[in-house]
Design a protein around this motif. Sequence first.
Motif, PDB file in Angstrom:
ATOM      1  N   PRO A   1      -5.346  -3.444   3.049  1.00  0.00           N
ATOM      2  CA  PRO A   1      -4.168  -3.422   2.172  1.00  0.00           C
ATOM      3  C   PRO A   1      -4.507  -2.951   0.753  1.00  0.00           C
ATOM      4  N   GLY A   2      -3.670  -2.050   0.234  1.00  0.00           N
ATOM      5  CA  GLY A   2      -3.841  -1.580  -1.137  1.00  0.00           C
ATOM      6  C   GLY A   2      -4.866  -0.478  -1.298  1.00  0.00           C
ATOM      7  N   LYS A   3      -5.576  -0.112  -0.227  1.00  0.00           N
ATOM      8  CA  LYS A   3      -6.591   0.945  -0.342  1.00  0.00           C
ATOM      9  C   LYS A   3      -5.988   2.325  -0.080  1.00  0.00           C
ATOM     10  N   LEU A   4      -6.657   3.342  -0.599  1.00  0.00           N
ATOM     11  CA  LEU A   4      -6.196   4.713  -0.431  1.00  0.00           C
ATOM     12  C   LEU A   4      -7.127   5.474   0.508  1.00  0.00           C
TER      13      LEU A   4
ATOM     14  N   VAL B   1      -2.596   2.861   2.002  1.00  0.00           N
ATOM     15  CA  VAL B   1      -1.708   3.980   1.696  1.00  0.00           C
ATOM     16  C   VAL B   1      -2.502   5.249   1.998  1.00  0.00           C
TER      17      VAL B   1
ATOM     18  N   ASP C   1     -10.608   5.345  -1.313  1.00  0.00           N
ATOM     19  CA  ASP C   1     -11.481   4.293  -0.803  1.00  0.00           C
ATOM     20  C   ASP C   1     -12.120   4.719   0.503  1.00  0.00           C
TER      21      ASP C   1
END
Lengths: 127, 451
Positions: free
Chosen positions: B199-202, B223, B287
């Motif tokens: 969660p919250g990583k690209l 994402v 990430d």
Amino acid sequence: MKVLTLNFLTCAVKTCKSSSDSFPLHPKDAELVSDDVELNPQLLVNLLPRIDWKALRTTSTELGFPELPEQPPTAEELEADEKMLKDLHTLLVETQMNEGKLVCGHCGHEYAVREGIANFLLPSHLV
Amino acid sequence: MDYLVRFSQSHETFRLPELESLAVIEGIVMKSPFCIVHLPSDDAAKRLIRRSILVQSIHALWGSGPDLAAVHAAVHATTPHLWAQYLTCPFKFTIDSYQGSRTAEDKVRIINSFAYLGFAGPIRMRDPDEEFTLFEDWEFNSTPLGIPDPKHYYFGRYLGSGARDLPKVLDLKKRRYISTTSMDAELALVTANIALAAPGKLMYDPFVGTGSFPIACAQFGAVTFGSDIDGRSIRGDEKRKTLRGNFEQYGLLGGLGGMFTADLTNSPIRRADLRYDGDGVTGRLFDGIVCDPPYGVREGLRVLGVRDPEKSPWVIPKGKVMYKDPDFIPPRKPYSFLAMLDDILQFSAQTLVDGGRLSFWMPTANDENQEIAVPTHPYLEVVSVCTQVFNKWSRRLITYRRIPDKEVDPEAMKAREVATPVGKSADELNPFRKAYFNKFETADGSSDDAS
Ligand SMILES: C[S@@+](CC[C@H](N)C(=O)[O-])C[C@H]1O[C@@H](n2cnc3c(N)ncnc32)[C@H](O)[C@@H]1O
């Protein structure tokens, strides 16, 4: 294409890479749409150090969003500032550029955006 | 306490790398690299495997040994203080025999040998509060060979299961839009785990095709971004069967960051020159980078440009006149597979944050002499190499970690700059393509199709 993406994209022409005018690309005739997405503060905090803030301010203004503060918030400030979280979420995560063009401020090349997909393929004289 | 991880029987070389990656995601320190892992708590054990594709379940290990007597001795020696909690709850007791089997009477006899635990609660086969399992590890083929007993036993209390159902959720057979090179859901999910999607990583896929990897990463909360030189692969039929349609099908639109048409060797992604003193984040975007690069077997690998401007002098002037036409298709030239791999590594070194991972798939011949070496880069450290073996070729999932600038050896960078291969002919520098056509082309051409 989320507006966040615009902060990651520069002109693909190699000779433009060294020019500061090639980033950010400037939206032209942009048609914006919005997806409802649940706010994820963790994502925004994670994004903060990767965002080029100056470029984001330009994009925000060019797309008709309210002006962003001159300096980016720190992670702590952002976490504590509900309005800022909400505003950045709306701009970066919910808003999408669906149609239009992205224009390089250095060479003037226009990249077409159709159905949310930008086309960065270049003709041979530009690669 | 020790915990027993019960793996599933698929993709064996991927299982430990997947589990070790999950330990990184959850911030859990795992001491032993084997199936018995030492973890701080029951909670850590459950968290460790909750999104694992290749772990079936995890159990608090109460005892193990080469025979039942040894198991009972271990249970007596280490667990009596735990028994009291389970005296009255509904429970279930099962025997899980790997590569072997037991008669019903045998099972009852073995289960009864645990009577000393004193569990007096109701036995419930469905939805018990507690489940105790005796695992038996038998020799391969033990039934036909008439082997009477397993080689090892493990006894434990069930804590939680992995995410074995997720591959079904993302099953290609039920996905709106796929192509012949879409990555199967199970391996795409394992790849996402190994690349630490969370969660919250690209996450980014520079050869996105129909989006199998971004979908798997988005399923874990990341994402995702992607690009492909072939815009049609992203657009699909421009109606329901599109990459975006796939995200919609799974309710993952929040994880669809941006998809665009681009050639990796002329990428519009912003990036700075490599340095030796960066802060590990600023100027870096992702990430994780996950991809299945084009092997160039069928069509040959291509990038933007003209192969031989002198032989076809009209191409460049035509482009100059035509390129603003929305239907203009820019010319492409052959490119080498090894050069492309090197471009992926260089791109990843420039765009991954410290600790960020690059995971990509690469084909190789099974014949050792034709094996393609694992590509290296001074800014990237190999984390794991997993192999999926087919008849005549294999493919490997190679994973790297972006190391901090300060740990990079400048000498290695200098050596690299001198040695970097630049290839012109698609064949010459594409050992896999060559091998594919020369050596292990199947007689009927039917099996083992690489793309
Ligand atoms: C093996 S497929 C990847 C399939 C993808 N993983 C999926 O799930 O659909 C390789 C992709 O790389 C694309 N490709 C080939 N050359 C490329 C280049 N120079 N730059 C970017 N993409 C390229 C192809 O169009 C193809 O879609």
